[in-house]
Write a protein that holds these residues in place. Structure first.
Motif, PDB file in Angstrom:
ATOM      1  N   PRO A 132       0.937  -1.162  -0.019  1.00  0.00           N
ATOM      2  CA  PRO A 132      -0.034   0.065  -0.183  1.00  0.00           C
ATOM      3  C   PRO A 132       0.961   1.374  -0.133  1.00  0.00           C
ATOM      4  O   PRO A 132       1.848   1.174   0.643  1.00  0.00           O
ATOM      5  CB  PRO A 132      -0.813  -0.142   1.154  1.00  0.00           C
ATOM      6  CG  PRO A 132      -0.157  -0.934   2.132  1.00  0.00           C
ATOM      7  CD  PRO A 132       0.619  -1.973   1.207  1.00  0.00           C
ATOM      8  N   GLU A 166      -1.411   4.580   4.151  1.00  0.00           N
ATOM      9  CA  GLU A 166      -2.599   3.794   4.143  1.00  0.00           C
ATOM     10  C   GLU A 166      -2.241   2.494   4.841  1.00  0.00           C
ATOM     11  O   GLU A 166      -1.158   1.852   4.884  1.00  0.00           O
ATOM     12  CB  GLU A 166      -2.902   3.268   2.601  1.00  0.00           C
ATOM     13  CG  GLU A 166      -3.534   4.592   1.759  1.00  0.00           C
ATOM     14  CD  GLU A 166      -4.163   4.091   0.485  1.00  0.00           C
ATOM     15  OE1 GLU A 166      -4.280   2.894   0.167  1.00  0.00           O
ATOM     16  OE2 GLU A 166      -4.169   5.075  -0.379  1.00  0.00           O
ATOM     17  N   ASP A 167      -3.323   1.817   5.249  1.00  0.00           N
ATOM     18  CA  ASP A 167      -3.335   0.506   6.094  1.00  0.00           C
ATOM     19  C   ASP A 167      -2.996  -0.658   4.995  1.00  0.00           C
ATOM     20  O   ASP A 167      -3.470  -0.489   3.996  1.00  0.00           O
ATOM     21  CB  ASP A 167      -4.591   0.288   6.749  1.00  0.00           C
ATOM     22  CG  ASP A 167      -4.741   1.248   7.859  1.00  0.00           C
ATOM     23  OD1 ASP A 167      -3.750   2.095   8.281  1.00  0.00           O
ATOM     24  OD2 ASP A 167      -5.840   1.398   8.208  1.00  0.00           O
ATOM     25  N   SER A 168      -2.412  -1.620   5.620  1.00  0.00           N
ATOM     26  CA  SER A 168      -2.378  -2.972   4.710  1.00  0.00           C
ATOM     27  C   SER A 168      -3.677  -3.494   4.942  1.00  0.00           C
ATOM     28  O   SER A 168      -4.458  -3.143   5.630  1.00  0.00           O
ATOM     29  CB  SER A 168      -1.191  -3.759   5.354  1.00  0.00           C
ATOM     30  OG  SER A 168      -1.514  -4.228   6.586  1.00  0.00           O
ATOM     31  N   VAL A 169      -3.629  -4.544   4.024  1.00  0.00           N
ATOM     32  CA  VAL A 169      -4.853  -5.473   3.948  1.00  0.00           C
ATOM     33  C   VAL A 169      -5.161  -6.141   5.258  1.00  0.00           C
ATOM     34  O   VAL A 169      -6.479  -6.012   5.832  1.00  0.00           O
ATOM     35  CB  VAL A 169      -5.111  -6.605   2.880  1.00  0.00           C
ATOM     36  CG1 VAL A 169      -6.337  -7.388   2.894  1.00  0.00           C
ATOM     37  CG2 VAL A 169      -4.766  -5.837   1.553  1.00  0.00           C
ATOM     38  N   SER A 170      -4.268  -6.664   5.804  1.00  0.00           N
ATOM     39  CA  SER A 170      -4.527  -7.301   7.112  1.00  0.00           C
ATOM     40  C   SER A 170      -4.976  -6.290   8.241  1.00  0.00           C
ATOM     41  O   SER A 170      -5.898  -6.340   9.183  1.00  0.00           O
ATOM     42  CB  SER A 170      -3.335  -8.091   7.732  1.00  0.00           C
ATOM     43  OG  SER A 170      -2.358  -7.235   7.838  1.00  0.00           O
ATOM     44  N   GLU A 171      -4.284  -5.010   8.270  1.00  0.00           N
ATOM     45  CA  GLU A 171      -4.212  -3.910   9.317  1.00  0.00           C
ATOM     46  C   GLU A 171      -5.847  -3.457   9.158  1.00  0.00           C
ATOM     47  O   GLU A 171      -6.581  -3.097   9.931  1.00  0.00           O
ATOM     48  CB  GLU A 171      -3.316  -2.889   9.336  1.00  0.00           C
ATOM     49  CG  GLU A 171      -2.245  -3.112   9.677  1.00  0.00           C
ATOM     50  CD  GLU A 171      -1.308  -2.162   9.408  1.00  0.00           C
ATOM     51  OE1 GLU A 171      -1.490  -0.879   8.448  1.00  0.00           O
ATOM     52  OE2 GLU A 171       0.303  -2.235   9.918  1.00  0.00           O
ATOM     53  N   LYS A 172      -6.216  -3.321   7.496  1.00  0.00           N
ATOM     54  CA  LYS A 172      -7.913  -3.007   7.548  1.00  0.00           C
ATOM     55  C   LYS A 172      -8.764  -3.908   7.942  1.00  0.00           C
ATOM     56  O   LYS A 172      -9.676  -3.479   8.630  1.00  0.00           O
ATOM     57  CB  LYS A 172      -7.884  -2.555   5.984  1.00  0.00           C
ATOM     58  CG  LYS A 172      -9.132  -1.805   5.622  1.00  0.00           C
ATOM     59  CD  LYS A 172      -9.055  -1.515   4.344  1.00  0.00           C
ATOM     60  CE  LYS A 172      -8.121  -0.531   3.713  1.00  0.00           C
ATOM     61  NZ  LYS A 172      -8.251  -0.062   2.335  1.00  0.00           N
ATOM     62  N   ARG A 223      -8.915  -3.815  11.923  1.00  0.00           N
ATOM     63  CA  ARG A 223      -9.889  -2.594  12.104  1.00  0.00           C
ATOM     64  C   ARG A 223     -11.255  -2.781  12.076  1.00  0.00           C
ATOM     65  O   ARG A 223     -11.929  -2.560  12.964  1.00  0.00           O
ATOM     66  CB  ARG A 223      -9.169  -1.255  11.388  1.00  0.00           C
ATOM     67  CG  ARG A 223      -9.757  -0.061  11.952  1.00  0.00           C
ATOM     68  CD  ARG A 223      -9.249   1.257  11.171  1.00  0.00           C
ATOM     69  NE  ARG A 223      -8.688   1.145   9.676  1.00  0.00           N
ATOM     70  CZ  ARG A 223      -9.624   1.221   8.833  1.00  0.00           C
ATOM     71  NH1 ARG A 223     -10.973   1.578   8.984  1.00  0.00           N
ATOM     72  NH2 ARG A 223      -9.261   0.972   7.313  1.00  0.00           N
ATOM     73  N   LYS A 224     -11.662  -3.221  10.827  1.00  0.00           N
ATOM     74  CA  LYS A 224     -13.091  -3.577  10.676  1.00  0.00           C
ATOM     75  C   LYS A 224     -13.627  -4.430  11.466  1.00  0.00           C
ATOM     76  O   LYS A 224     -14.984  -4.531  11.894  1.00  0.00           O
ATOM     77  CB  LYS A 224     -13.181  -3.812   9.037  1.00  0.00           C
ATOM     78  CG  LYS A 224     -12.573  -2.615   8.014  1.00  0.00           C
ATOM     79  CD  LYS A 224     -14.013  -2.225   7.331  1.00  0.00           C
ATOM     80  CE  LYS A 224     -13.369  -1.453   6.238  1.00  0.00           C
ATOM     81  NZ  LYS A 224     -14.538  -0.316   6.033  1.00  0.00           N
TER      82      LYS A 224
END
Length: 99
Positions: free
Chosen positions: A10, A14-20, A23-24
Protein backbone atom coordinates in the motif's frame (compact mmCIF):
# COMPACT_ATOMS: atom_id res chain seq x y z
CA UNK A 1 11.96 -5.12 -11.67
CA UNK A 2 11.96 -6.05 -8.02
CA UNK A 3 12.18 -9.55 -6.65
CA UNK A 4 8.82 -9.22 -4.87
CA UNK A 5 6.87 -9.14 -8.10
CA UNK A 6 3.22 -9.84 -7.42
CA UNK A 7 3.14 -8.46 -3.87
CA UNK A 8 1.02 -5.39 -3.42
CA UNK A 9 2.39 -2.77 -1.06
CA UNK A 10 0.00 0.00 0.00
CA UNK A 11 1.11 3.60 -0.52
CA UNK A 12 2.50 5.51 2.45
CA UNK A 13 -0.15 6.46 4.98
CA UNK A 14 -2.58 3.68 4.01
CA UNK A 15 -3.22 0.52 5.99
CA UNK A 16 -2.26 -2.89 4.69
CA UNK A 17 -5.02 -5.39 3.97
CA UNK A 18 -4.54 -7.23 7.26
CA UNK A 19 -4.53 -4.00 9.31
CA UNK A 20 -7.69 -2.85 7.55
CA UNK A 21 -9.35 -6.24 8.18
CA UNK A 22 -8.44 -6.14 11.89
CA UNK A 23 -9.71 -2.57 12.23
CA UNK A 24 -13.02 -3.42 10.56
CA UNK A 25 -13.31 -6.55 12.73
CA UNK A 26 -12.93 -4.42 15.86
CA UNK A 27 -15.60 -2.02 14.58
CA UNK A 28 -18.14 -4.74 13.80
CA UNK A 29 -17.13 -8.14 15.22
CA UNK A 30 -20.19 -10.03 14.01
CA UNK A 31 -19.32 -9.73 10.32
CA UNK A 32 -16.44 -12.24 10.48
CA UNK A 33 -18.58 -14.46 12.71
CA UNK A 34 -21.35 -14.42 10.08
CA UNK A 35 -18.87 -15.16 7.31
CA UNK A 36 -17.34 -17.97 9.33
CA UNK A 37 -20.75 -19.47 10.08
CA UNK A 38 -21.69 -19.23 6.43
CA UNK A 39 -18.49 -21.04 5.40
CA UNK A 40 -18.91 -23.71 8.09
CA UNK A 41 -22.50 -24.45 7.03
CA UNK A 42 -21.54 -24.58 3.35
CA UNK A 43 -18.54 -26.83 4.04
CA UNK A 44 -20.63 -29.19 6.17
CA UNK A 45 -23.40 -29.42 3.59
CA UNK A 46 -20.89 -30.06 0.81
CA UNK A 47 -19.28 -32.74 2.99
CA UNK A 48 -22.71 -34.33 3.48
CA UNK A 49 -23.32 -34.30 -0.26
CA UNK A 50 -22.41 -38.01 -0.47
CA UNK A 51 -25.03 -39.01 2.08
CA UNK A 52 -27.95 -37.04 0.66
CA UNK A 53 -29.85 -40.21 -0.17
CA UNK A 54 -32.63 -39.89 -2.72
CA UNK A 55 -32.75 -36.08 -2.51
CA UNK A 56 -32.14 -34.34 -5.82
CA UNK A 57 -28.91 -32.39 -6.18
CA UNK A 58 -30.74 -29.11 -6.82
CA UNK A 59 -32.80 -29.46 -3.65
CA UNK A 60 -29.68 -30.24 -1.62
CA UNK A 61 -27.91 -27.17 -3.00
CA UNK A 62 -30.94 -24.96 -2.31
CA UNK A 63 -31.02 -26.17 1.31
CA UNK A 64 -27.28 -25.48 1.58
CA UNK A 65 -27.73 -21.93 0.27
CA UNK A 66 -30.67 -21.24 2.60
CA UNK A 67 -28.76 -22.50 5.66
CA UNK A 68 -25.69 -20.42 4.79
CA UNK A 69 -27.81 -17.33 4.21
CA UNK A 70 -29.61 -17.88 7.50
CA UNK A 71 -26.24 -17.82 9.26
CA UNK A 72 -25.25 -14.57 7.57
CA UNK A 73 -28.63 -12.88 8.16
CA UNK A 74 -28.60 -14.03 11.79
CA UNK A 75 -25.20 -12.39 12.32
CA UNK A 76 -26.46 -9.20 10.67
CA UNK A 77 -29.53 -9.16 12.92
CA UNK A 78 -27.42 -9.73 16.04
CA UNK A 79 -25.16 -6.89 14.96
CA UNK A 80 -28.12 -4.57 14.44
CA UNK A 81 -29.61 -5.44 17.85
CA UNK A 82 -26.23 -4.93 19.54
CA UNK A 83 -25.74 -1.57 17.82
CA UNK A 84 -29.23 -0.41 18.82
CA UNK A 85 -28.57 -1.50 22.40
CA UNK A 86 -25.21 0.27 22.48
CA UNK A 87 -26.43 3.46 20.85
CA UNK A 88 -29.85 3.93 22.44
CA UNK A 89 -30.32 1.95 25.64
CA UNK A 90 -26.83 2.37 27.08
CA UNK A 91 -26.66 6.03 26.06
CA UNK A 92 -30.11 6.72 27.53
CA UNK A 93 -29.07 5.06 30.81
CA UNK A 94 -25.85 7.09 30.90
CA UNK A 95 -27.73 10.32 30.18
CA UNK A 96 -30.21 9.58 32.97
CA UNK A 97 -27.32 8.88 35.36
CA UNK A 98 -25.66 12.21 34.56
CA UNK A 99 -28.79 14.25 35.39
Amino acid sequence: MSGNKGWWVPPEGEDSVSEKFLRKTRESPLVPIGLGGCLVVAAYRIYRLKARGSTKMSIHLIHTRVAAQACAVGAIMLGAVYTMYRDYIKRTAQDAGEK
